[in-house]
Scaffold this active site. Structure first.
Site, PDB file in Angstrom:
ATOM      1  N   LYS A 202      17.911 -43.744   5.840  1.00 38.83           N
ATOM      2  CA  LYS A 202      19.199 -43.333   7.498  1.00 38.83           C
ATOM      3  C   LYS A 202      17.577 -43.798   7.877  1.00 38.83           C
ATOM      4  CE  LYS A 202      23.042 -40.672   5.817  1.00 38.83           C
ATOM      5  NZ  LYS A 202      23.355 -39.724   5.180  1.00 38.83           N
TER       6      LYS A 202
ATOM      7  N   GLN B 186      21.936 -33.326   6.209  1.00 36.70           N
ATOM      8  CA  GLN B 186      22.185 -33.930   4.673  1.00 36.70           C
ATOM      9  C   GLN B 186      23.001 -33.698   4.834  1.00 36.70           C
ATOM     10  OE1 GLN B 186      22.210 -37.195   4.207  1.00 36.70           O
ATOM     11  NE2 GLN B 186      23.305 -36.641   2.775  1.00 36.70           N
TER      12      GLN B 186
ATOM     13  N   ASP C 205      26.282 -37.370  14.028  1.00 39.99           N
ATOM     14  CA  ASP C 205      27.142 -37.799  12.710  1.00 39.99           C
ATOM     15  C   ASP C 205      28.074 -37.427  12.449  1.00 39.99           C
ATOM     16  OD1 ASP C 205      26.389 -38.448  10.245  1.00 39.99           O
ATOM     17  OD2 ASP C 205      26.746 -36.646   9.298  1.00 39.99           O
TER      18      ASP C 205
END
Ligand code: NAP
Length: 284
Positions: free
Chosen positions: A55, A99, A122
């Site tokens: 990322k 994450q 996200d």
């Protein structure tokens, strides 16, 4: 029938070119500032570390910055929440990625929901999910949003289609089903307690595999001419669906690798650029 390959790698690359241009314009207009994605990695799980690194690399490819925050596996939920709050209040940060998965002792839901809506690039908060489900603006959850973008790129219209989503996780199956519903599909959601999974899948015009088990969904369960989306990724480059025989029978297929995976990261980056444009646009 030879299946159309829904090439996520290609679409992600195309998008990166236009994102790099947007970042350059933003940089010129805002005195050298760029969108910034903060990535939070808790613990040392090698797969998670690799995803976070990928990322960060994707940020750099489009000319924007990432702020990598690495926290020990022993961190308490409250300390993680405080860290997220700091990032919420930091005007130089435009997107926050926590994450998944975090170590089991941490309340992951509380941590996700600590992320402010405008930085939830996200698409993991309950608020974002609720707004998306109601057709209000919110950043989509990256993997299902990436799948929707991939289908849109190849002009696959979901209107009136029967979509069967196998899996109901908060970051994949559930938001996937709501997005397809928003796109006017008729949606069936299957999970580990579903009875007679095969008979549900047999009726799918569009099948999404989000189970987390290698080639769990068999090609013979899927009807000719279906659109086949495989979100799974396992060692050896196989997904959650037995794709091989479907190359001759499906309307379209996402390859593994190179289908859904690249679109996930690309969507995260795209949504961070959007967030940066909104925030930095206000300061021009
Ligand atoms: P997850 O949280 O483990 O969820 C798996 C889902 O599959 C659950 O809803 C579970 O049902 C369901 N399931 C398990 N066994 C089943 C069975 N026998 N029959 C029907 N349903 C069953 O996994 P996830 O995070 O959603 O990920 C799913 C897959 O996508 C994995 O292969 C993962 O690697 C992949 N993934 C890819 C990306 C990407 O960027 N490409 C991103 C995220 C995930 P219950 O709810 O009843 O337990």
């Amino acid at each position: 029938m030879t299946a159309l390959i829904l090439d996520g790698k290609h679409v992600a690359k195309l998008t990166e070119t236009s994102l790099a241009e947007r970042v350059m314009v933003l940089r010129e207009r805002s005195g050298g500032r760029t969108p910034v994605l903060a990535t939070i990695l808790v613990g040392e799980d090698p797969a998670s570390a690799t995803y976070v690194k990928m990322k960060g690399n994707a940020c750099r490819r489009v000319g924007m910055e990432s702020l990598a925050i690495e926290l020990p596996a022993t961190i308490k939920t409250n300390d993680l929440l405080r860290q997220i709050e700091e990032l919420n209040n930091n005007p130089d940060v435009h997107g926050i990625l926590l994450q998944h998965p975090v170590p089991a002792h941490i309340d992951e839901r509380a941590a996700f929901d600590m992320i402010s809506l405008d930085k939830d690039v996200d698409g993991v908060t309950c608020l974002g999910f609720g707004r998306m489900s109601m057709g209000e603006s919110a950043y989509g959850c990256a993997t299902p949003q990436g799948i929707m973008r991939l289908l849109a790129h190849y002009e696959i219209d979901l209107t009136g289609k029967h979509a069967v989503v196998v899996g109901r996780s908060p970051i994949l199956g559930k938001p996937m089903a709501m997005m397809m519903l928003q796109a006017n599909a008729t949606v069936t959601i299957c999970h580990s307690r579903t009875q007679d999974l095969k008979s549900h899948i047999a009726h799918a015009d569009v099948i999404v595999g989000a189970v987390g088990r290698p080639e769990f969904i068999k090609a013979e369960w899927i009807k000719d001419g279906a659109v086949v989306v495989d979100a799974g990724y396992h060692p050896g480059g196989i997904g959650d669906i037995e794709l091989g025989p479907l190359h001759e029978r499906a309307q379209a297929i996402t390859p593994v690798p190179g289908g859904v995976g690249p679109m996930t990261i690309n969507t995260l980056i795209q949504q961070t650029v959007e967030s940066g444009e909104k925030a930095l646009g206000q300061t021009l």
